[in-house]
Design an enzyme around this catalytic site. Structure first.
Site, PDB file in Angstrom:
ATOM      1  N   SER A 233      -0.179   3.143   2.132  1.00  0.00           N
ATOM      2  CA  SER A 233      -0.664   2.641   0.838  1.00  0.00           C
ATOM      3  C   SER A 233      -1.889   3.446   0.420  1.00  0.00           C
ATOM      4  O   SER A 233      -2.100   4.559   0.931  1.00  0.00           O
ATOM      5  CB  SER A 233      -0.981   1.143   0.950  1.00  0.00           C
ATOM      6  OG  SER A 233      -1.188   0.581  -0.324  1.00  0.00           O
ATOM      7  N   ASN A 234      -2.687   2.936  -0.488  1.00  0.00           N
ATOM      8  CA  ASN A 234      -3.908   3.625  -0.921  1.00  0.00           C
ATOM      9  C   ASN A 234      -4.948   2.577  -1.285  1.00  0.00           C
ATOM     10  O   ASN A 234      -4.683   1.379  -1.236  1.00  0.00           O
ATOM     11  CB  ASN A 234      -3.600   4.562  -2.096  1.00  0.00           C
ATOM     12  CG  ASN A 234      -3.010   3.800  -3.264  1.00  0.00           C
ATOM     13  OD1 ASN A 234      -3.663   2.969  -3.868  1.00  0.00           O
ATOM     14  ND2 ASN A 234      -1.742   4.073  -3.573  1.00  0.00           N
ATOM     15  N   GLY A 235      -6.130   3.055  -1.665  1.00  0.00           N
ATOM     16  CA  GLY A 235      -7.281   2.150  -1.828  1.00  0.00           C
ATOM     17  C   GLY A 235      -7.406   1.503  -3.197  1.00  0.00           C
ATOM     18  O   GLY A 235      -8.459   0.946  -3.518  1.00  0.00           O
TER      19      GLY A 235
END
Ligand code: C5P
Length: 219
Positions: free
Chosen positions: A22-24
């Site tokens: 995923s990412n932030g």
């Protein structure tokens, strides 16, 4: 009033039932855009990846996990929507295979990844009397002209009407300083301000474009 579709938040691409890529993205910008569109009087549907935020009142929310789920939900909502804001930070790749359960931890291993579909480009290809707005996030290390060239390329490649440029300092922050490029080559800039103010300005810009491009048909 036009009906608005917003994609928001990150996506999760599961390796197995527990682990994911995923990412932030916190989803804040997308949620602010949805709130601003609702406050402007629009019906809003927001397709949201997993995030911790409370959805804005009056916005209909479809919760999704992966990019493929997000694409399917957006395609379902699209036919009744006039303005699309693709704010989601969609994971670029997903594991080719999702393992069931939680396989035991391995030593070093390579991931077999395949590209995810480009959701906003897919929605733009559907055509219709719509305004499609994309976002372009770049590292602060690249200079302004390079950032504009990349955003312009994305605008053309994905078939967008407007593209919002910001940099990674906006990720997870309450504030952003954005510039928007339009399909005619104009640039609209905004100072550093709260994401709520940025969102209001973006919604005004997109609604104005929709009204001027698609005036009510004379009966
Ligand atoms: O290509 P890039 O990820 O920089 O493009 C960002 C824009 O495209 C954002 O509007 C994002 O929501 C959208 N996007 C998408 N589907 C993807 C990747 C990006 O809708 N798979």
């Amino acid at each position: 009033m036009p009906k608005v579709l917003v994609s928001a938040g990150p996506t999760r691409e599961h390796l197995d039932d527990v682990r994911f890529l995923s990412n932030g993205s916190t989803g804040r910008m997308g949620y602010q855009v949805a709130a601003a569109a609702r406050a402007a009087g629009c019906d809003v549907v927001m397709v949201s990846g997993p995030c911790q935020l409370e959805p804005p009142a009056g916005v209909s929310v479809v919760r999704v996990v992966s990019a493929l789920d997000m694409l399917a939900a957006c395609e379902r909502a699209l036919p009744t929507c006039d303005v699309v804001f693709a704010v989601a930070a969609v994971a670029d790749h997903r594991p080719r295979l999702r393992q069931p359960g939680k396989p035991p931890k391995a030593e070093a291993y390579a991931l077999d990844l395949v590209p995810n579909p480009d959701i906003v480009a897919t929605l733009a290809r559907a055509g219709g009397r719509r305004v499609i707005v994309g976002f372009s996030l770049d590292a602060t290390t690249i200079d302004g002209l390079q950032q504009q060239a990349r955003a312009r390329d994305k605008l053309a490649r994905k078939g967008l009407d407007l593209i919002v440029m910001n940099d990674v300092s906006a990720l997870g922050s309450e504030h952003s300083a954005v510039q928007v490029l339009d399909a005619e080559g104009h640039r609209h800039a905004q100072p550093l301000q709260s994401k709520a103010d940025t969102a209001r300005w973006l919604v005004d810009l997109a609604l104005h474009r929709w009204r001027t491009r698609f005036p009510p048909r004379a009966s």
